[in-house]
Structures are given as structure tokens and as C-alpha cells.
Design a protein around this motif. Structure first.
Motif, mmCIF file in Angstrom:
data_model
loop_
_atom_site.group_PDB
_atom_site.id
_atom_site.type_symbol
_atom_site.label_atom_id
_atom_site.label_comp_id
_atom_site.label_asym_id
_atom_site.label_seq_id
_atom_site.Cartn_x
_atom_site.Cartn_y
_atom_site.Cartn_z
ATOM 1 N N ALA A 225 0.813 -1.218 0.000
ATOM 2 C CA ALA A 225 0.000 0.000 0.000
ATOM 3 C C ALA A 225 0.844 1.265 0.000
ATOM 4 N N LEU A 226 1.962 1.256 0.750
ATOM 5 C CA LEU A 226 2.774 2.462 0.895
ATOM 6 C C LEU A 226 3.911 2.536 -0.120
ATOM 7 N N ASP A 227 4.036 1.514 -0.949
ATOM 8 C CA ASP A 227 5.068 1.490 -1.991
ATOM 9 C C ASP A 227 6.470 1.612 -1.389
ATOM 10 N N VAL A 228 6.686 0.842 -0.315
ATOM 11 C CA VAL A 228 7.995 0.746 0.313
ATOM 12 C C VAL A 228 8.267 -0.730 0.586
ATOM 13 N N ARG A 229 9.516 -1.070 0.804
ATOM 14 C CA ARG A 229 9.852 -2.450 1.131
ATOM 15 C C ARG A 229 10.014 -2.577 2.642
ATOM 16 N N VAL A 230 9.112 -3.316 3.252
ATOM 17 C CA VAL A 230 9.183 -3.631 4.684
ATOM 18 C C VAL A 230 9.445 -5.130 4.779
ATOM 19 N N THR A 231 10.637 -5.504 5.201
ATOM 20 C CA THR A 231 10.979 -6.928 5.215
ATOM 21 C C THR A 231 10.342 -7.662 6.378
ATOM 22 N N ALA A 232 10.259 -7.032 7.526
ATOM 23 C CA ALA A 232 9.644 -7.629 8.708
ATOM 24 C C ALA A 232 9.349 -6.518 9.702
ATOM 25 N N VAL A 233 8.437 -6.778 10.601
ATOM 26 C CA VAL A 233 8.118 -5.817 11.663
ATOM 27 C C VAL A 233 8.910 -6.220 12.904
ATOM 28 N N GLU A 234 9.729 -5.293 13.403
ATOM 29 C CA GLU A 234 10.520 -5.553 14.604
ATOM 30 C C GLU A 234 9.668 -5.362 15.851
ATOM 31 N N ASP A 235 9.894 -6.187 16.846
ATOM 32 C CA ASP A 235 9.167 -6.083 18.102
ATOM 33 C C ASP A 235 10.011 -5.321 19.121
ATOM 34 N N LEU A 236 9.636 -4.065 19.379
ATOM 35 C CA LEU A 236 10.322 -3.233 20.367
ATOM 36 C C LEU A 236 9.425 -2.973 21.585
ATOM 37 N N SER A 237 8.430 -3.813 21.761
ATOM 38 C CA SER A 237 7.431 -3.541 22.788
ATOM 39 C C SER A 237 7.978 -3.661 24.207
ATOM 40 N N GLU A 238 9.110 -4.352 24.378
ATOM 41 C CA GLU A 238 9.672 -4.516 25.722
ATOM 42 C C GLU A 238 10.493 -3.307 26.165
ATOM 43 N N LEU A 239 10.773 -2.384 25.247
ATOM 44 C CA LEU A 239 11.567 -1.207 25.596
ATOM 45 C C LEU A 239 10.684 -0.163 26.283
ATOM 46 N N ASP A 240 11.099 0.294 27.449
ATOM 47 C CA ASP A 240 10.331 1.350 28.112
ATOM 48 C C ASP A 240 10.315 2.625 27.286
ATOM 49 N N ASP A 241 11.449 2.935 26.673
ATOM 50 C CA ASP A 241 11.566 4.119 25.819
ATOM 51 C C ASP A 241 12.287 3.704 24.539
ATOM 52 N N PRO A 242 11.561 3.608 23.414
ATOM 53 C CA PRO A 242 12.191 3.169 22.176
ATOM 54 C C PRO A 242 12.951 4.250 21.421
ATOM 55 N N THR A 243 13.061 5.445 21.995
ATOM 56 C CA THR A 243 13.632 6.584 21.261
ATOM 57 C C THR A 243 15.034 6.284 20.768
#
Length: 248
Positions: A225-243
């Protein structure tokens, strides 16, 4: 033009304000070309957001009453009216540089709708867009079919869109209802539209994936849909601050 790549990350459940601040930092970094395109995927703790065109009367409870219900109220810089976000809703915030060949706001908004249409289709719901009404819609009377609004018997909204674009770098994005509490939408007039209801994958089919599973499996739909290549979605949910992980 070489193939575009985007990094997609799942952040889990987050309150709105820290993610809004993170988006601003990412937009600044993208404008300065310090990072590449990135797509944030998450679900929010309960929050009502007001866009630039919001009618205050579309929030049906006071800020104090909302706080008592555990719902934040936030004014944002995105386009659009009033929107509810909460658990059970997949929210996507693409931070994309549309230059040089995608500098078309309508095209970009349509691509966000296409993300949600493709995701809904994976779960046996056909959806589409409606002239004059932002977002993604279904026929609640026949969720497996979409022939367009004129042929729908019970039009309902399943996905919301609100964007802001600064120097052709995008901010804010889309929200798709998976198994969100639909009663929460009674706190507002969703997007200022009083004539039609709100629905979800769960309400339409009797089942829905978790938002986490929906997000982690979304790379093909985001890419298309966005015309970009996304190989996989990374899971950063365990990070309190993903900045740091996103800006470093």
C-alpha cells in the motif's frame, strides 16, 4: 528510482503523549536525513484526540469526566476532527519522506486507506473508501462484500485516518479497529460523522487477531500500500523508551 525501504516496529501499548513526542523527533530526524523511513505500529491506552479541524462539541464528556473514566484528552496537529484510540485498535504512524516523486497528499491518504483495506481483507472483511468521508468503511449488513457506499445497506466505519505533512515528511496516520471496545466511541462523535456507526473486525466476523499479531504480520500490506519495502516488523514492545533504538 531505486526501491524504497522502511523500518516497521511494533511498540505495544503506549499512552498518546510520549508517542506524539517521539513522532516529532522522528520527523525532525527524517527531514534532516539522519534516519530513513520508519513506521510505528502500536495500540494506545484510551485517548481522545482532536485534530486541527475538530469541533469541540464532538467530545461529549468534559475533560474531568473523561479522566475519571481513564481516558486522556489531547489536542494534536493532525488533520481531521475528533478520534478515539484505545486497546484493540491497530494504530500506524508512518514517518515517510514523500520527496521527490510522491508529493501528493491525496495519494498518500489513499495509501493509508489501502493499508487498512488489505489488512481487513486478510480477516475476511471487505472495506473501501467513501467520497466525502475520510477513513475506511464497511457494509455491516454484508461484511464480506464491498460494492461501494451507494450499494451498502448499513455503512459503518472501521478505520480512521488523520495526517500531518511537514516539508513532505509524514506524521500521524491510521487506526484500524480489530477488537476495540465500540462503546468507547459513544464518548465522541467520531470524526464529526453522526449518521453512521463504527465497527470492528470482531463485531463483523465474531473473531479478530490480537493487535500484536495483526501488527507483526502486516509487512506485506504495508509494503504494497505504501510502496515501500518492509521486510519484517521488529518487536520493540519490551523497551520502556524506544527513542534511542529508533534514532540511534
Amino acid at each position: 528510482m531505486s526501491e524504497r525501504h522502511a523500518r516497521a516496529v511494533w511498540l505495544g501499548r503506549r499512552r498518546y503523549a510520549p508517542i506524539h513526542d517521539l513522532q516529532r523527533q522522528l520527523v525532525e530526524a527524517r527531514v534532516e536525513d539522519r534516519i530513513g523511513d520508519v513506521i510505528l505500529l502500536l495500540e494506545h491506552a484510551p485517548v481522545i484526540t482532536l485534530g486541527r479541524g475538530a469541533e469541540p462539541g464532538n467530545v461529549l464528556f468534559s475533560e474531568e469526566a473523561l479522566a475519571a473514566k481513564g481516558v486522556d484528552l489531547v489536542v494534536t496537529g493532525r488533520g481531521g476532527d475528533v478520534t478515539y484510540h484505545g486497546p484493540g485498535q491497530l494504530v500506524g504512524y508512518p514517518i515517510l519522506d514523500l520527496k521527490p516523486d510522491r508529493c501528493d497528499v491525496r495519494r498518500y491518504v489513499r495509501s493509508l486507506a489501502e493499508v487498512m483495506i488489505l489488512l481487513a481483507r486478510e480477516h475476511h472483511v471487505e472495506a473501501g473508501v467513501v467520497d466525502g468521508m475520510i477513513g475506511v468503511w464497511v457494509d455491516r449488513a454484508s461484511p464480506g462484500e464491498w460494492a461501494g457506499a451507494p450499494w451498502s445497506r448499513e455503512l459503518a466505519k472501521i478505520g480512521a485516518i488523520g495526517v500531518r505533512i511537514s516539508r513532505w515528511v509524514t506524521m500521524h496516520g491510521f487506526a484500524l479497529n480489530a477488537d476495540v471496545d465500540l462503546d468507547a466511541f459513544r464518548l465522541i462523535v467520531p470524526c464529526g460523522i453522526r449518521d453512521h456507526g463504527v465497527s470492528s473486525l470482531l463485531a463483523l466476523t465474531g473473531k479478530a487477531p490480537s493487535v500484536r499479531d495483526l501488527a507483526l504480520a502486516s509487512a506485506p500490506q504495508l509494503s504494497r500500500a505504501l510502496d515501500v519495502r518492509v521486510t519484517a516488523v521488529e518487536d520493540l514492545s519490551e523497551l520502556d523508551d524506544p527513542t534511542t533504538a529508533l534514532l540511534g
